[in-house]
Design an enzyme around this catalytic site. Structure first.
Site, PDB file in Angstrom:
ATOM      1  N   GLU A   6     -38.320  11.770   5.871  1.00 48.87           N
ATOM      2  CA  GLU A   6     -36.998  11.727   6.478  1.00 48.87           C
ATOM      3  C   GLU A   6     -36.096  10.811   5.662  1.00 48.87           C
ATOM      4  O   GLU A   6     -36.459   9.643   5.443  1.00 48.87           O
ATOM      5  CB  GLU A   6     -37.113  11.211   7.916  1.00 48.87           C
ATOM      6  CG  GLU A   6     -35.872  11.418   8.736  1.00 48.87           C
ATOM      7  CD  GLU A   6     -36.088  11.038  10.201  1.00 48.87           C
ATOM      8  OE1 GLU A   6     -35.730  11.841  11.073  1.00 48.87           O
ATOM      9  OE2 GLU A   6     -36.618   9.939  10.450  1.00 48.87           O
ATOM     10  N   ARG A  33     -41.379  11.285  16.066  1.00 48.94           N
ATOM     11  CA  ARG A  33     -41.428  10.875  14.665  1.00 48.94           C
ATOM     12  C   ARG A  33     -42.011  12.022  13.855  1.00 48.94           C
ATOM     13  O   ARG A  33     -42.924  12.721  14.312  1.00 48.94           O
ATOM     14  CB  ARG A  33     -42.273   9.606  14.478  1.00 48.94           C
ATOM     15  CG  ARG A  33     -41.656   8.340  15.031  1.00 48.94           C
ATOM     16  CD  ARG A  33     -40.423   7.916  14.234  1.00 48.94           C
ATOM     17  NE  ARG A  33     -39.850   6.651  14.695  1.00 48.94           N
ATOM     18  CZ  ARG A  33     -38.880   6.553  15.581  1.00 48.94           C
ATOM     19  NH1 ARG A  33     -38.381   7.656  16.151  1.00 48.94           N
ATOM     20  NH2 ARG A  33     -38.404   5.361  15.938  1.00 48.94           N
ATOM     21  N   HIS A  37     -31.616  13.400  13.095  1.00 49.01           N
ATOM     22  CA  HIS A  37     -32.083  12.238  13.868  1.00 49.01           C
ATOM     23  C   HIS A  37     -30.980  11.740  14.803  1.00 49.01           C
ATOM     24  O   HIS A  37     -30.647  10.547  14.820  1.00 49.01           O
ATOM     25  CB  HIS A  37     -32.528  11.129  12.914  1.00 49.01           C
ATOM     26  CG  HIS A  37     -33.542  10.199  13.518  1.00 49.01           C
ATOM     27  ND1 HIS A  37     -34.681   9.805  12.869  1.00 49.01           N
ATOM     28  CD2 HIS A  37     -33.586   9.585  14.738  1.00 49.01           C
ATOM     29  CE1 HIS A  37     -35.378   8.988  13.635  1.00 49.01           C
ATOM     30  NE2 HIS A  37     -34.731   8.831  14.781  1.00 49.01           N
TER      31      HIS A  37
END
Length: 335
Positions: A274, A246, A293
């Site tokens: 993000e 993360r 991602h």
């Protein structure tokens, strides 16, 4: 057929076919009565409330609405929740455990592609592929007999932050290579580290001594900016930081500072924020390899998660415990 228990899908309907392609759907329907045309994307409609009344197994996934005490009130026969994805933190309320439901997820299956991505990134970073690619592209030439110095994976030291499912899978995938692996994880003792075949060290030691550092810890209050300005400063010149966990685990602005000086390299599949702001310096820095991602399950990899959940369903129907059971006390330590 009527004696099979009833199950219900609760997820984004557009994910269903990828998670449970025809072969998997057939296998699932041999175990439970489940209608693939009835997918709960919300729990407050009359048809879904009616379906919940007889549901014993709730098969969830991305797009499932939160499962609150009120939802459980209309599902009195519910025995288990099987989540066809990774984290359940945002999905399940404490009532799910208070009412004794068995809970599992496909986090272990989702760990596989993340670890594969990480392995590729480690080997490419060790070979200095990213820099040499750009150098070749800019010059349009190279000398065939020239030996690149400072390049290669023989004897590299790799640092793994977090012996999570993904971290452990990465360690497993690294075993065939001529690498030394260091691990930082406050929940792992020396005996467990020995079983994993890694050298257990503190975080500062790992950062000071590793050529490549890969982050695999869960995101929580304790790990927020775990790799911050002070930690980044400990890393040797030329070290590559890989983050597939993360973005919040790394201080983005502090990382940018070290990247702008050319001191560090980074492979980032996740960022904070993000997605990145269009103005972020990370877009243009030549020593950064950014991906959107994608390390987790995508495309045909989603079917692996569906198969994992079917395996878990078979276990509970046989009276065996889940292989990947999730208990409330583990929530602070998992993603």
């Amino acid at each position: 057929m009527a004696d099979r228990p009833a199950a219900l899908f609760a997820l984004g309907a557009h994910h269903l076919q990828a998670l449970y392609p025809p072969r998997s759907m057939h296998r699932l329907q041999q175990l439970v009565r489940i209608d693939q045309t009835v997918v709960a994307e919300r729990f407050d409609t009359d048809d879904i409330r009616a379906a919940l009344a007889s549901t014993e197994f709730l098969i969830t996934g991305w797009g499932c609405p939160p499962i609150t005490a009120a939802v459980l009130d209309v599902a009195p026969r519910l025995r288990a929740i099987l989540h066809t994805a990774g984290s359940v933190k945002a999905l399940l309320s404490p009532a799910c455990w208070e009412r004794g439901l068995a809970i599992t997820s496909a986090a272990a299956a989702n760990a596989v592609p993340v670890a594969e991505y990480t392995l590729a990134a480690i080997l490419f970073a060790g070979k200095d592929v990213f820099r040499l690619r750009d150098q070749y592209h800019a010059s349009r030439n190279f000398t065939l007999a020239e030996v690149q110095t400072g390049v290669g994976n023989y004897g590299r030291t790799i640092g793994v932050i977090g012996a999570s499912r993904i971290g452990r899978r990465v360690i497993e995938l690294l075993r065939p290579f001529d690498l030394e692996v260091c691990l930082f994880d406050p929940y792992v003792d020396a005996a467990s580290a020995a079983e994993l075949g890694v050298r257990l060290v503190d975080l500062d030691t790992l950062l000071r001594n590793c050529d490549i550092v890969s982050v695999h810890a869960p995101a929580n209050a304790q790990t927020h900016r775990l790799v911050g300005a002070e930690q980044l400063a400990l890393m040797r010149d030329g070290t590559t930081l890989i983050n597939t966990a993360r973005g919040s685990l790394v201080d983005t602005e502090a990382l940018i500072h070290h990247l702008e000086t050319g001191r560090l390299y980074a492979v980032l599949d996740v960022t904070d924020p993000e997605p990145l702001s269009p103005a972020s310096a990370l877009w243009e820095l030549p020593n950064v390899f950014l991906t959107p991602h994608i390390a987790g399950s995508h495309g045909n990899e989603l079917a692996r998660m569906g198969d994992c959940i079917i395996d878990e369903l078979e276990r509970i129907l046989d009276g065996r415990p889940f292989t990947h059971a999730i208990v409330a006390t583990d929530l602070d330590r998992v993603a």
